[in-house]
Design a protein around this motif. Structure first.
Motif, PDB file in Angstrom:
ATOM      1  N   SER A  59      11.381 -14.799 -38.367  1.00  0.00           N
ATOM      2  CA  SER A  59      12.819 -15.028 -38.422  1.00  0.00           C
ATOM      3  C   SER A  59      13.557 -13.734 -38.126  1.00  0.00           C
ATOM      4  N   ALA A  60      14.620 -13.826 -37.342  1.00  0.00           N
ATOM      5  CA  ALA A  60      15.393 -12.640 -36.971  1.00  0.00           C
ATOM      6  C   ALA A  60      15.994 -11.992 -38.202  1.00  0.00           C
ATOM      7  N   GLY A  61      15.724 -10.694 -38.386  1.00  0.00           N
ATOM      8  CA  GLY A  61      16.289  -9.947 -39.507  1.00  0.00           C
ATOM      9  C   GLY A  61      15.570 -10.159 -40.822  1.00  0.00           C
ATOM     10  N   ALA A  62      14.672 -11.201 -40.878  1.00  0.00           N
ATOM     11  CA  ALA A  62      14.005 -11.488 -42.148  1.00  0.00           C
ATOM     12  C   ALA A  62      13.002 -10.412 -42.508  1.00  0.00           C
ATOM     13  N   GLY A  63      12.424  -9.723 -41.486  1.00  0.00           N
ATOM     14  CA  GLY A  63      11.440  -8.701 -41.783  1.00  0.00           C
ATOM     15  C   GLY A  63      12.002  -7.565 -42.588  1.00  0.00           C
ATOM     16  N   SER A  64      13.110  -6.967 -42.150  1.00  0.00           N
ATOM     17  CA  SER A  64      13.725  -5.844 -42.876  1.00  0.00           C
ATOM     18  C   SER A  64      14.259  -6.295 -44.227  1.00  0.00           C
ATOM     19  N   ALA A  65      14.887  -7.467 -44.270  1.00  0.00           N
ATOM     20  CA  ALA A  65      15.410  -7.968 -45.542  1.00  0.00           C
ATOM     21  C   ALA A  65      14.290  -8.229 -46.525  1.00  0.00           C
ATOM     22  N   GLY A  66      13.178  -8.793 -46.034  1.00  0.00           N
ATOM     23  CA  GLY A  66      12.038  -9.044 -46.914  1.00  0.00           C
ATOM     24  C   GLY A  66      11.431  -7.758 -47.425  1.00  0.00           C
ATOM     25  N   ALA A  67      11.354  -6.733 -46.556  1.00  0.00           N
ATOM     26  CA  ALA A  67      10.809  -5.442 -46.974  1.00  0.00           C
ATOM     27  C   ALA A  67      11.652  -4.833 -48.091  1.00  0.00           C
ATOM     28  N   GLY A  68      12.966  -4.900 -47.951  1.00  0.00           N
ATOM     29  CA  GLY A  68      13.838  -4.396 -49.009  1.00  0.00           C
ATOM     30  C   GLY A  68      13.768  -5.230 -50.270  1.00  0.00           C
ATOM     31  N   LEU A  69      13.614  -6.560 -50.093  1.00  0.00           N
ATOM     32  CA  LEU A  69      13.591  -7.465 -51.244  1.00  0.00           C
ATOM     33  C   LEU A  69      12.409  -7.194 -52.157  1.00  0.00           C
ATOM     34  N   VAL A  70      11.206  -7.013 -51.585  1.00  0.00           N
ATOM     35  CA  VAL A  70      10.040  -6.866 -52.448  1.00  0.00           C
ATOM     36  C   VAL A  70      10.098  -5.564 -53.248  1.00  0.00           C
ATOM     37  N   ILE A  71      10.651  -4.505 -52.660  1.00  0.00           N
ATOM     38  CA  ILE A  71      10.832  -3.281 -53.443  1.00  0.00           C
ATOM     39  C   ILE A  71      11.882  -3.502 -54.520  1.00  0.00           C
ATOM     40  N   GLY A  72      12.927  -4.233 -54.172  1.00  0.00           N
ATOM     41  CA  GLY A  72      13.981  -4.504 -55.153  1.00  0.00           C
ATOM     42  C   GLY A  72      13.466  -5.285 -56.344  1.00  0.00           C
ATOM     43  N   VAL A  73      12.681  -6.343 -56.107  1.00  0.00           N
ATOM     44  CA  VAL A  73      12.199  -7.151 -57.234  1.00  0.00           C
ATOM     45  C   VAL A  73      11.102  -6.422 -58.001  1.00  0.00           C
ATOM     46  N   LEU A  74      10.329  -5.562 -57.295  1.00  0.00           N
ATOM     47  CA  LEU A  74       9.355  -4.730 -57.995  1.00  0.00           C
ATOM     48  C   LEU A  74      10.051  -3.871 -59.040  1.00  0.00           C
ATOM     49  N   LEU A  75      11.131  -3.221 -58.618  1.00  0.00           N
ATOM     50  CA  LEU A  75      11.862  -2.364 -59.545  1.00  0.00           C
ATOM     51  C   LEU A  75      12.684  -3.174 -60.543  1.00  0.00           C
ATOM     52  N   LEU A  76      13.060  -4.409 -60.185  1.00  0.00           N
ATOM     53  CA  LEU A  76      13.707  -5.289 -61.157  1.00  0.00           C
ATOM     54  C   LEU A  76      12.756  -5.575 -62.311  1.00  0.00           C
ATOM     55  N   GLY A  77      11.480  -5.789 -61.992  1.00  0.00           N
ATOM     56  CA  GLY A  77      10.489  -5.987 -63.046  1.00  0.00           C
ATOM     57  C   GLY A  77      10.347  -4.772 -63.942  1.00  0.00           C
ATOM     58  N   THR A  78      10.352  -3.565 -63.345  1.00  0.00           N
ATOM     59  CA  THR A  78      10.235  -2.366 -64.173  1.00  0.00           C
ATOM     60  C   THR A  78      11.456  -2.189 -65.065  1.00  0.00           C
ATOM     61  N   VAL A  79      12.635  -2.495 -64.525  1.00  0.00           N
ATOM     62  CA  VAL A  79      13.861  -2.377 -65.325  1.00  0.00           C
ATOM     63  C   VAL A  79      13.806  -3.335 -66.511  1.00  0.00           C
ATOM     64  N   ALA A  80      13.345  -4.563 -66.283  1.00  0.00           N
ATOM     65  CA  ALA A  80      13.233  -5.534 -67.377  1.00  0.00           C
ATOM     66  C   ALA A  80      12.305  -5.016 -68.466  1.00  0.00           C
ATOM     67  N   ALA A  81      11.181  -4.405 -68.052  1.00  0.00           N
ATOM     68  CA  ALA A  81      10.249  -3.854 -69.041  1.00  0.00           C
ATOM     69  C   ALA A  81      10.880  -2.713 -69.813  1.00  0.00           C
ATOM     70  N   GLU A  82      11.613  -1.862 -69.115  1.00  0.00           N
ATOM     71  CA  GLU A  82      12.219  -0.708 -69.772  1.00  0.00           C
ATOM     72  C   GLU A  82      13.309  -1.113 -70.759  1.00  0.00           C
ATOM     73  N   LEU A  83      13.943  -2.239 -70.524  1.00  0.00           N
ATOM     74  CA  LEU A  83      14.961  -2.723 -71.454  1.00  0.00           C
ATOM     75  C   LEU A  83      14.359  -3.188 -72.775  1.00  0.00           C
TER      76      LEU A  83
END
Length: 419
Positions: A59-83
């Motif tokens: 999908s056009a543009g989905a590659g870059s958006a997906g790459a950013g998304l997985v790092i974002g949710v990875l760090l979302l998980g760490t933030v949840a743990a830190e809370l």
């Protein structure tokens, strides 16, 4: 000039502190577990965006958006743990939390052994992020409490070296192994290394402070911890949010460069690997040097220079030529390492001894919130602006934190907690 004059005016106290043993047996096991957790984390850090980009390549543009998304949710998980980490450390043994975090990092990674769609990659990233966040706060808290207070800056510098060595080895190695042998090898290594703290379970401390009790036998569930030592109390502590903001401004750039440098057109794979290695080496050196310098002269004076150096490195990468990329990564790494040590030392110093867990949770929260938010936001527009412009804008963003750094430098020094 005497070593810690602003913190301990008595010369005899300074001499005694300087002779106190820096690394105890329990702390060595904490360092080993921290090293393993970070190797597991870093092996996949630059690989997962590539994996996700390949999953969304149709999908056009989905590659870059997906790459950013997985790092974002990875760090979302760490933030949840830190809370929740501060509360969890009051209810469970420290080593039990470390083992739980290690299992959450290692076992879910095996779901990526075969080709997986983007939702599965994102789900694995969230769970692994939660495990890493849990490990990070517990290990940083144990480290701060097991260090002699007047050698804390130096000790945190050593801890920074332990934490940065995986960046030196695993971050470029993950990219290189995936490019040369495929994702399967990286996934298997990630899962195996994450479980090292399980093997070290017997020697890990249950709780933290050997000056009051044996850390291998004391159960923290029976230990009274003063009210107000939680994360919310840490947010109300004077200066803590300002330091978190300064640190978060640099971690935004850290997430952006790790996520998108491997995808930038015109940068050969070999230069990407060398650039990540250079960044990790200079960050390690900067973090260690900042700890020693901060113990002697105070860490607050390092904030403005660290921000300026890191920002200059990112802005330079508007020219994606290999000498500039390597120089930019070297500058960014040095500034990032300096800011890491200076902000962590100051945040711990300003909390009461009972609040060291909260200080570490807040620092890790700033780290991971910035590291995750940067790729998500940049991933939304990098397809239109291009990677060089995105790197330069990220560097300019760091300069917004300079007034906070100057204010922190002008503030009077505070005694170190536990001193």
């Amino acid at each position: 000039m005497s070593t810690v004059t602003a913190l301990e005016p008595g010369r005899e106290t300074r001499v005694a502190a300087s002779r106190e043993r820096l690394v105890s047996g329990p702390l060595a096991w904490v360092f080993l577990s921290s090293f393993a957790a970070l190797v597991s984390f870093d092996l996949m850090l630059s690989v997962t965006p590539m994996y996700a980009a390949a999953a969304g390549a149709g999908s056009a543009g989905a590659g870059s958006a997906g790459a950013g998304l997985v790092i974002g949710v990875l760090l979302l998980g760490t933030v949840a743990a830190e809370l929740v980490a501060s509360m969890a450390m009051k209810r469970f043994r420290y080593r039990t939390l470390l083992i739980a975090g290690a299992a959450l990092m290692g076992i879910p990674a095996l779901a990526l052994l075969s080709a997986a769609p983007l939702p599965v990659i994102a789900a694995v990233s969230v769970v692994r992020g939660f495990g890493f966040g849990l490990c990070s706060v517990v290990m940083a808290t144990l480290t701060a409490m097991l260090l002699p207070p007047q050698r804390r800056g130096e000790g945190l510098g050593v801890y920074g070296v332990v934490d940065c060595l995986p960046d030196v080895v695993a971050l470029p190695a993950g990219f290189w192994l995936a490019d040369r042998y495929g994702y399967t090898v990286v996934v298997l290594l990630t899962a195996a290394v994450a479980l090292v703290p399980v093997a070290a379970f017997r020697w890990l401390p249950r709780t933290a402070d050997p000056r009051t009790a044996d850390p291998r036998t004391t159960d923290p569930r029976t230990t009274e911890e003063p009210a107000g030592a939680g994360l919310l109390a840490g947010l109300r502590q004077p200066g803590e949010m300002r330091l978190a903001f300064i640190f978060g401004a640099t971690t935004v750039a850290g997430g952006v460069v790790v996520s998108f440098l491997p995808l930038a057109a015109g940068v050969p794979a070999g230069i990407v690997a060398i650039g990540l290695l250079v960044q990790a080496l200079t960050a390690t050196t900067g973090r260690w040097w900042a700890g020693r310098h901060g113990d002697r002269h105070g860490p607050a004076g390092l904030l403005v220079p660290g921000l300026a150096i890191a920002a200059a490195g990112m802005i330079a990468m508007v020219w994606l030529r290999w000498p500039v990329v390597l120089a930019g990564m070297a500058l960014f790494g040095a500034g990032f390492g300096i800011i890491q040590n200076a902000t962590l030392t100051l945040m711990i110093d300003r909390m009461p001894a009972s609040g060291l867990g909260a200080a570490n949770a807040l620092w890790n929260l700033a780290y991971d919130a910035g590291y995750g938010a940067g790729p998500v936001v940049v991933g939304l527009f990098v397809g239109h602006t291009g990677y060089p412009v995105a790197f330069a804008l990220t560097g300019l963003l760091m300069l917004v934190a300079l007034p906070a750094g100057r204010r922190e430098h002008a503030a009077p020094p505070v005694p170190r907690s536990g001193g």
